[in-house]
Design a protein around this motif. Structure first.
Motif, mmCIF file in Angstrom:
data_model
loop_
_atom_site.group_PDB
_atom_site.id
_atom_site.type_symbol
_atom_site.label_atom_id
_atom_site.label_comp_id
_atom_site.label_asym_id
_atom_site.label_seq_id
_atom_site.Cartn_x
_atom_site.Cartn_y
_atom_site.Cartn_z
ATOM 1 N N ASP A 147 12.166 4.919 6.623
ATOM 2 C CA ASP A 147 11.452 5.699 5.941
ATOM 3 C C ASP A 147 10.269 5.224 5.192
ATOM 4 N N SER A 148 10.559 3.857 4.264
ATOM 5 C CA SER A 148 9.439 3.427 3.693
ATOM 6 C C SER A 148 8.346 2.713 4.727
ATOM 7 N N PHE A 149 9.033 2.132 6.066
ATOM 8 C CA PHE A 149 8.119 1.376 6.643
ATOM 9 C C PHE A 149 7.383 2.567 7.438
ATOM 10 N N ASN A 150 7.822 3.719 7.819
ATOM 11 C CA ASN A 150 7.238 4.745 8.336
ATOM 12 C C ASN A 150 5.847 5.286 7.407
ATOM 13 N N ALA A 151 6.231 5.370 6.126
ATOM 14 C CA ALA A 151 5.082 5.921 5.258
ATOM 15 C C ALA A 151 4.085 4.811 5.147
ATOM 16 N N ARG A 188 18.923 -9.348 7.112
ATOM 17 C CA ARG A 188 19.243 -7.896 7.459
ATOM 18 C C ARG A 188 19.236 -7.159 6.146
ATOM 19 N N CYS A 189 18.805 -6.059 5.876
ATOM 20 C CA CYS A 189 19.184 -5.089 5.079
ATOM 21 C C CYS A 189 18.550 -5.859 3.636
ATOM 22 N N ASN A 204 16.277 -4.037 9.349
ATOM 23 C CA ASN A 204 16.516 -2.970 8.343
ATOM 24 C C ASN A 204 16.220 -3.056 6.921
ATOM 25 N N PRO A 205 14.943 -3.539 6.511
ATOM 26 C CA PRO A 205 14.845 -3.504 5.206
ATOM 27 C C PRO A 205 14.538 -2.025 4.637
ATOM 28 N N TYR A 206 14.964 -2.060 3.554
ATOM 29 C CA TYR A 206 14.528 -0.722 2.702
ATOM 30 C C TYR A 206 13.246 -0.519 2.390
ATOM 31 N N GLY A 207 12.526 -1.648 2.001
ATOM 32 C CA GLY A 207 11.450 -1.400 1.688
ATOM 33 C C GLY A 207 10.607 -3.075 1.758
ATOM 34 N N PHE A 208 9.503 -3.281 1.098
ATOM 35 C CA PHE A 208 8.828 -4.435 1.099
ATOM 36 C C PHE A 208 8.420 -4.766 -0.409
#
Length: 591
Positions: free
Chosen positions: A535-539, A411-412, A435-439
């Motif tokens: 937000d990053s996933f949505n983008a 997580r995170c 809930n990762p902030y990005g990849f």
């Protein structure tokens, strides 16, 4: 004296070693022996943990303090009270403070055997300090009490916990209707009703401590309770040493990595060396090469050290019945200990075991019980070096004979590391990232939310933070820009299709997902509904996850009414259900 997990040998830093696991009376302890090469004191320290969130935030401090004592020739033992940390849960009929007191008494006996020391000091912080005062009468050989910010009265403490729980929930944007309001509960840590009821009658000044016992008191700044206890102890005739607990509040803040109150170490070791009997001859300790397993209904848990110089520590949880041939490795979240926020990783491991799934939770370097690696950067989160520890964890379970399918969960920051590990190592069969902030990491350091940055920019002490260097304005502006791009990338890309790829480096992320698809690795991406980390996933893949359609191995799921830490019990149950289902699916694919 600096607090350090490494020793200097011929001018070079040697990798620190994780504490030695010992199992006694079906309890797990972590023993740190006195370092050889200098005088070994005929004194040993038993650490007693504080409760809940304070415990979670103080684990690294306790480890560093144990390492500091070892350098001064003092052995120590740390352990979890029943129903906390990695300890087994007590049966309902044995819940309550007396069960905790009995566990402390057992730990004292074990510490005497393992260390060979005749003289024992009980060291506790917060509620742990109060428990030390309550337990000392039943612990022969105790010559001192080290009390760090002790709780004076249990009833008042429960009120303080309720207020702190409310503040934490508001900070995590958890609505009142989803907050656990049961007495003593905080941040997903649920105190048993029996313990809460016993606490209402607990008063540290009525414990009847032998006045010959020396007391070391670390006082919080401006804490009236600590000053009141100092006056009480002095009035009872105890030999008393009182110091300031500088850094206590900062340690319990949200800074990463959590700072340590460095002043306590040298003051404590000086006090320990002054205790009567400290310099007498020590007995030969009883030591065992390998710890036993913790045994419970439906599962067993084996503590393991691994990596260079045994620098990493983890716990292998195995089903007592049929093993379905799947193992889930639980990655470290931030600097939280392996038990997890609200003890969720312990709950997950034992839940999986009940379904026939093994798991391995561990502390990466610098977190929980695993010491830092000399030469590594101080801030290790979202860095490729953490993947080295994950690889070592996977190799360790293979050495234990678990050679079936392997899933990585996190997580995170742990979710980010889990995804990167799965991409870069074809040995992984599945990955769950929560809930990762990005990849692919694009931020400078550790980013705050846009709301968090606005709060800092408008704070009364903003100028002071800026001038002191506490706030890196260049990194903050870069991270704010990235977050703003994430927010606008999806709507703008409908008008300017090339914008999303330019702003988000979509080609690289798509390539990573395609790599996992080509291998047939199962990928599950989970977000708390409305979490800013999405937000990053949505983008990349749109709000509803429909952009994952090109990758049949990947699935997106959303958890309603949840914060970033997935604290509310209803949300946590939903998360555990998803992980359980994915692990069982992997088992069916294995069959």
């Amino acid at each position: 004296m600096a607090i350090s997990s490494a020793r200097a040998i011929d001018g070079e830093a040697q990798q620190g070693e994780a504490a030695e696991p010992v199992v006694f009376d079906n309890q797990l302890g972590l023993f740190t022996p006195a370092k050889t090469g200098g005088p070994v004191r005929n004194i040993a320290v038993l650490f007693i943990n504080p409760w809940g969130l304070e415990d979670l935030l103080s684990r690294r401090f306790y480890r560093h303090l144990a390492e500091t004592l070892a350098e001064q020739g003092v052995a120590s033992l740390r352990f979890d009270l029943p129903g906390t940390g990695n300890a087994l849960d007590p049966k309902p009929e044995s819940e309550g403070l007396q069960n905790w007191i009995a566990a402390i008494e057992n730990a004292v006996l074990q510490l005497k055997k393992t260390s060979g020391a005749k003289n024992i000091v009980l060291l506790g912080q917060g509620l742990g300090a109060t428990l030390a005062c309550r337990a000392v009468a039943g612990c022969p050989g105790v010559v001192g009490l080290a009390l760090l910010a002790p709780v004076l009265k249990g009833r008042a403490y429960l009120r303080e916990l309720a207020l702190w729980s409310k503040l934490v929930s508001e900070g995590q944007n958890i609505g009142s209707e989803h907050r656990d309001k049961s007495p003593g509960s905080i941040a997903g840590f649920r105190m048993s009703q029996a313990v809460a009821e016993d606490l209402k009658r607990l008063d540290i000044t009525k414990c009847g401590i032998d006045p010959r016992i020396s007391i070391f008191l670390a006082k919080r700044p401006d804490a009236q309770n600590d000053a009141a206890f100092e006056e009480h102890a002095a009035g009872q005739g105890h030999p008393l040493t009182a110091v300031a607990f500088d850094g206590y509040e900062v340690m319990l803040s949200d800074l990463l990595p959590p700072p340590h109150p460095k002043t306590i170490g040298p003051e404590l070791t000086s006090w320990l060396s002054s205790l009567q009997g400290a310099d007498t001859e020590i007995s030969k300790p009883e030591r065992h090469d390998q710890p036993d397993e913790l045994m419970a209904d439906g599962f067993s848990e084996l503590p393991l050290r691994f990596g260079q110089n045994n620098r990493l520590f983890g716990i292998l949880c195995r089903p007592a019945g049929v093993d379905l041939g799947v193992t889930v490795i639980i990655a470290t979240t931030g600097y939280d200990p392996m038990s997890g926020w609200g003890r969720v990783h312990v709950e997950l491991a034992r839940r999986l075991a009940a379904k026939g799934i093994a798991s391995f939770r561990f502390d990466s370097a610098g977190a929980g019980e695993s010491p830092e690696v000399p030469g590594r950067k101080k801030q290790a989160l979202y860095d490729k070096i953490q993947l080295e520890d994950i690889k070592l964890a996977r190799e360790r379970i293979r050495d234990e004979g678990l050679s079936g399918k392997v899933m990585i969960y996190g997580r995170c920051s742990g979710g980010y590391s889990a995804f990167r590990a799965a991409v870069e190592d074809p040995a992984w069969d599945a990955c769950i990232a929560v809930n990762p902030y990005g990849f692919r990491w694009r931020f400078q350091g550790l980013p705050r939310s846009l709301k968090g940055y606005w709060g800092r920019l408008t704070a009364p002490d903003f100028k002071k933070q800026l001038l002191s260097g506490e706030l890196d304005i260049r990194a903050a502006l870069q991270n704010i820009g990235i977050r703003a791009l994430d927010r606008v990338a999806q709507p703008v890309s409908k008008v300017l299709p090339g914008f999303r790829g330019w702003a988000q480096l979509n080609a690289f992320v798509y390539k990573d997902f395609q790599t996992l698809a080509d291998r047939g690795a199962q990928v599950t991406i989970i977000y708390s509904e409305g979490d800013e980390a999405q937000d990053s996933f949505n983008a990349h893949f749109r709000t509803d996850g429909s952009g994952l359609g090109d990758f049949p191995n990947a699935q997106f799921q959303s958890i309603p009414d949840a914060d970033h830490n997935v604290t509310p019990h209803e949300a946590r149950e939903k998360l555990l259900q998803i992980v359980e289902e994915k692990a069982l699916l992997l088992a069916r694919l294995e069959a």
